[in-house]
Each structure stands twice: as structure tokens, then as C-alpha cells.
Design an enzyme around this catalytic site. Structure first.
Site, PDB file in Angstrom:
ATOM      1  N   HIS A 120       0.854  -1.191   0.000  1.00 31.51           N
ATOM      2  CA  HIS A 120       0.000   0.000   0.000  1.00 31.51           C
ATOM      3  C   HIS A 120       0.887   1.237   0.000  1.00 31.51           C
ATOM      4  O   HIS A 120       1.829   1.334   0.795  1.00 31.51           O
ATOM      5  CB  HIS A 120      -0.922   0.004   1.223  1.00 31.51           C
ATOM      6  CG  HIS A 120      -2.032  -0.997   1.134  1.00 31.51           C
ATOM      7  ND1 HIS A 120      -3.103  -0.824   0.287  1.00 31.51           N
ATOM      8  CD2 HIS A 120      -2.218  -2.187   1.735  1.00 31.51           C
ATOM      9  CE1 HIS A 120      -3.919  -1.863   0.400  1.00 31.51           C
ATOM     10  NE2 HIS A 120      -3.406  -2.708   1.266  1.00 31.51           N
TER      11      HIS A 120
ATOM     12  N   PHE B  15     -11.593  -7.709  12.327  1.00 27.71           N
ATOM     13  CA  PHE B  15     -11.640  -6.463  13.089  1.00 27.71           C
ATOM     14  C   PHE B  15     -12.996  -5.803  12.871  1.00 27.71           C
ATOM     15  O   PHE B  15     -13.330  -5.430  11.736  1.00 27.71           O
ATOM     16  CB  PHE B  15     -10.506  -5.549  12.628  1.00 27.71           C
ATOM     17  CG  PHE B  15      -9.240  -6.291  12.388  1.00 27.71           C
ATOM     18  CD1 PHE B  15      -8.682  -6.372  11.123  1.00 27.71           C
ATOM     19  CD2 PHE B  15      -8.639  -7.008  13.406  1.00 27.71           C
ATOM     20  CE1 PHE B  15      -7.546  -7.110  10.875  1.00 27.71           C
ATOM     21  CE2 PHE B  15      -7.491  -7.764  13.178  1.00 27.71           C
ATOM     22  CZ  PHE B  15      -6.944  -7.810  11.900  1.00 27.71           C
TER      23      PHE B  15
ATOM     24  N   ASP C 254     -15.099  -3.313  12.372  1.00 27.63           N
ATOM     25  CA  ASP C 254     -15.136  -1.892  12.014  1.00 27.63           C
ATOM     26  C   ASP C 254     -16.489  -1.585  11.397  1.00 27.63           C
ATOM     27  O   ASP C 254     -17.478  -2.260  11.676  1.00 27.63           O
ATOM     28  CB  ASP C 254     -14.002  -1.602  11.021  1.00 27.63           C
ATOM     29  CG  ASP C 254     -14.296  -2.209   9.654  1.00 27.63           C
ATOM     30  OD1 ASP C 254     -14.138  -1.514   8.649  1.00 27.63           O
ATOM     31  OD2 ASP C 254     -14.709  -3.379   9.606  1.00 27.63           O
TER      32      ASP C 254
ATOM     33  N   ASP D 113      -9.827 -10.768   6.566  1.00 23.55           N
ATOM     34  CA  ASP D 113     -10.334  -9.421   6.859  1.00 23.55           C
ATOM     35  C   ASP D 113      -9.676  -8.378   5.947  1.00 23.55           C
ATOM     36  O   ASP D 113     -10.347  -7.559   5.326  1.00 23.55           O
ATOM     37  CB  ASP D 113     -10.054  -9.080   8.323  1.00 23.55           C
ATOM     38  CG  ASP D 113     -10.452  -7.655   8.642  1.00 23.55           C
ATOM     39  OD1 ASP D 113      -9.739  -6.725   8.220  1.00 23.55           O
ATOM     40  OD2 ASP D 113     -11.499  -7.465   9.269  1.00 23.55           O
TER      41      ASP D 113
ATOM     42  N   ASP E  79      -9.940  -4.515   1.653  1.00 26.94           N
ATOM     43  CA  ASP E  79      -9.397  -3.987   0.380  1.00 26.94           C
ATOM     44  C   ASP E  79     -10.432  -4.145  -0.731  1.00 26.94           C
ATOM     45  O   ASP E  79     -10.642  -3.242  -1.543  1.00 26.94           O
ATOM     46  CB  ASP E  79      -8.095  -4.715   0.008  1.00 26.94           C
ATOM     47  CG  ASP E  79      -6.945  -4.322   0.937  1.00 26.94           C
ATOM     48  OD1 ASP E  79      -5.955  -5.072   1.005  1.00 26.94           O
ATOM     49  OD2 ASP E  79      -7.047  -3.271   1.613  1.00 26.94           O
TER      50      ASP E  79
END
Ligand SMILES: Nc1nc2c(c(CN[C@H]3C=C[C@H](O)[C@@H]3O)cn2[C@@H]2O[C@H](COP(=O)(O)O)[C@@H](O)[C@H]2O)c(=O)[nH]1
Length: 359
Positions: free
Chosen positions: A62, A255, A257, A333, A338
Site C-alpha cells: 500500500h 476487526f 469496524d 479481513d 481492500d
């Protein structure tokens, strides 16, 4: 946690986050995990992962992520995941929201969301501000609140969400690192003796802003989203070696989110009641700690665990280890996150809107 779990694999897990996800999914009213949706989503994800040869090495690729795995990268990752929360805009759903929402100008580009945080930190470093150094950001005389407001300045009318809370997180974490861990998160990693479960406990016991916990049906549930992604980002950056070597890394869950649940819904892995759909589509706020928020987060954790088991079976059946060398909840994840960013316009139902410092 006092609730009982029937799932045999789950009984072996040492991570309370996975048990919380399971418990919530078994008692959820407005979010469900359709088995046929899991099968369909697992097939789609498996095919794309195989073609992309997705692995932890994608992390450093990235643009804004550190390229060298060293102690500076640890300092960078700690600060980023200390502040890795709540980038969604008050303008979402309005005309021209994309131009009004908080964004950071860096290297001639505009960054929003998670990438705006990385861009602001990289911009400060390029401006000669030692923003990732704990001895620096723990001291108001070395780095004033005004300096921090400058670091996170926006190129649009919207300020970075929860900016005051972020400054409080920075001061608290800096103080704890200086007073308890010799001024670097590296010493927390050393104390964990290559166990991510031990490191997870060190993080949530030492830094209050990582204590991502709630109550659901009268039971204490834990999500620990930023604590887990902090460990995962270090593991990925170091590709499982050196400071990134954890013998129990597969204990880490997805995670919880606001972006991955949206992608899981798009892929059919979780489904929402009509009333929850109406709530999301009307951009209604979900209070932090509310039942609906807990159901979205908890079912997402358990859905990713089920996806992991199905995809693991496919890899073994097809002997596809060459294409997907490592499969755990972290890789899954990261891939889904992504994927969500590449398909943002197609995801349909908006994210859930909870203002919180936890994700
Ligand atoms: N579950 C999960 N949540 C993640 C990430 C990341 C960034 N990870 C990168 C690093 C390595 C990976 O390869 C990813 O490229 C940020 N977030 C969360 O998303 C939200 C921001 O969304 P948006 O406003 O659209 O940028 C916010 O809650 C933030 O905490 C992830 O990976 N997984």
C-alpha cells in the site's frame, strides 16, 4: 465470559473476541448469518484470492504504508492504530459529500477515510515533525495541541472527526509508553513473548482507549478492534518474522469496524432485517454500545470465522496452498476490506453510523 459455547473449535479458542462474536450471533434479532450466503460468499472470495495470490506481503505494497520493517515502522503502526477510527463523514448521503468530507492533501493527492490518517502522519514526518515518536507526542511542550491540529488539518470544510478525542488518545498512550514501556511499543511486544493473546491483554490492560467492550443481553462482550488490528498490522508488516512473530497469530479475529460488515452484507455473508435496512438507508445514527451496533459487529466476527473455515476446506480440497499460502481471519479481513474499497460504489447499503473511538 459466563455464557456456554457448543462449537468444539470455539471451545479451544483463547480469544474472548471470538466467543463474543459467537454469543452475539446466537442471540441476534436484526442481523443473521445465512448458511447459503456463507457458502456463496466463500466461493466468490476464494476465487478472487486465488487469482490475486493474496498474502501478508500485500500490506507493505500500500502506497502509504511503511516499506521497511523496523522499529520506526512499529512506532508508525502503533500511532496509526491508536487513531484508526471513525472516518465517516457527517455529509454522507448528501449531494457533493465526496467534496465536503474530511480529506488530507499529501503528495499532490487527496486522501479520505483510513488513508487520510496515514497521509496526515506521513505528511507530518515529511514536514520534519516527529509525530510517531512517543517521547515527542507525549509532551505538550514538544508537540502542542495546536501543532496536532496542524498535523491533522483538512483540505475541506469538514475537520477530522473526533479530533479532540484523538488528541486525548495520543497524550494518554504517549504517557503510558513513556512511564511503563521505556518509550516504545517494541517493549510491549517483547513482554508478550511471541504470543498475540498475551499482547492483546497487555494492550487493553495498559491503554484505556483500546478497551473496546460492551454489554449484550446482560453479558459482557469484547471486540478489541484496534488492539487486534495493531497486532495484525505488525504481523503483516514484518511478515510473521522478528517483531511480527506470534506463535498463536491464528487466534486473532476479524476487526469489527464499519467497512467490512458493509462488504459482508454485499457478499451475502450476513443479512439485515427490514427495519435495520431502513435505519441504515436513512443514515440514522446508531449509539455506541447499542444492541443493533453490537449485532452488526458480533455477527461480522462470527461470519468471518465461518468463511475462514469454508475457504480453508476449499484450499485443502484443491491443494491451493500455492495460491493462498496463509489463510487466517487477518488475511481474510484485510482482503475483504481492500475488496470493499475497490467496490465502494457497488456496496449498496450504507455503513452503520456510530461515532466511537473504538473503530
Ligand atoms: N476490518 C478492518 N477495518 C479496517 C481496516 C483498515 C485498514 N487496513 C489496511 C491495512 C492493511 C490492509 O491491507 C488494509 O489495506 C481500516 N479499517 C477500519 O475501516 C474504517 C475506515 O474505512 P474507510 O472510512 O472506508 O477508510 C475504520 O473503522 C477503520 O478502523 C482493515 O484492514 N480491516
Amino acid at each position: 465470559m459466563s455464557f456456554q459455547v457448543e462449537d468444539k473449535d470455539l471451545q479451544k479458542s483463547l480469544n474472548p473476541v471470538l466467543k463474543s462474536g459467537y454469543f452475539i450471533s446466537k442471540n441476534s434479532q436484526d442481523v443473521s448469518i445465512p448458511p447459503e450466503g456463507i457458502e456463496r460468499a466463500a466461493s466468490s472470495i476464494y476465487e478472487i484470492m486465488k487469482s490475486k495470490k493474496y498474502s501478508s506481503s500485500n500490506w507493505k505494497q500500500h502506497t502509504l504504508h511503511p516499506k521497511v520493517a523496523d522499529e520506526r515502522a512499529i512506532d508508525w503502526i502503533f500511532l496509526v492504530d491508536l487513531l484508526n477510527f471513525s472516518f465517516w463523514s457527517e455529509f454522507d448521503g448528501e449531494e457533493g459529500a465526496q467534496n465536503s468530507r474530511f480529506s488530507v492533501s499529501f503528495d499532490g493527492k487527496q486522501y479520505t477515510g483510513y488513508w487520510s490518517l496515514c497521509a496526515a502522519i506521513n505528511r507530518a514526518l515529511e514536514e520534519g515533525i516527529s509525530i510517531t515518536t512517543p517521547s515527542f507526542y507525549s509532551s505538550e511542550s514538544k508537540l502542542s495541541d495546536l501543532d496536532l491540529l496542524h498535523v491533522f488539518r483538512s483540505s475541506t470544510q469538514e475537520k477530522m472527526p473526533l479530533l479532540e478525542e484523538r488528541i486525548k488518545c495520543i497524550r494518554e498512550a504517549g504517557k503510558v509508553l513513556m512511564e511503563k514501556f521505556g518509550g516504545s511499543f517494541v517493549n510491549c511486544i517483547k513482554e508478550s513473548e511471541n504470543s498475540c493473546v498475551k499482547l492483546l491483554n497487555i494492550i487493553v490492560e495498559s491503554f484505556s482507549s483500546f478497551r473496546d467492550e460492551s454489554t449484550f443481553n446482560g453479558e459482557r462482550v469484547v471486540f478489541y478492534k484496534r488492539a487486534q488490528i495493531l497486532i495484525a498490522d505488525i504481523w503483516a508488516c514484518f511478515e510473521g518474522e522478528g517483531f511480527g512473530k506470534f506463535d498463536d497469530i491464528d487466534e486473532i479475529t476479524m476487526f469489527a469496524d464499519y467497512r467490512v460488515p458493509q462488504a459482508l452484507h454485499y457478499l451475502g455473508a450476513i443479512s439485515y432485517s427490514d427495519s435495520l435496512l431502513r435505519t441504515l438507508e436513512s443514515f440514522t445514527l446508531l449509539p455506541s454500545g447499542s444492541r443493533l451496533e453490537n449485532e452488526i459487529r458480533g455477527c461480522s466476527i462470527w461470519a468471518v470465522e465461518l468463511l475462514r473455515r469454508v475457504i480453508k476446506g476449499k484450499i485443502e480440497r484443491d491443494d491451493a496452498h500455492g495460491s493462498i499460502p496463509i489463510l487466517n481471519a487477518i488475511i481474510l479481513d484485510f482482503f475483504i476490506w481492500d475488496f470493499s474499497k475497490e467496490h465502494l460504489e457497488e456496496l449498496g447499503v450504507p455503513i452503520h453510523r456510530t461515532r466511537s473511538i473504538y473503530y
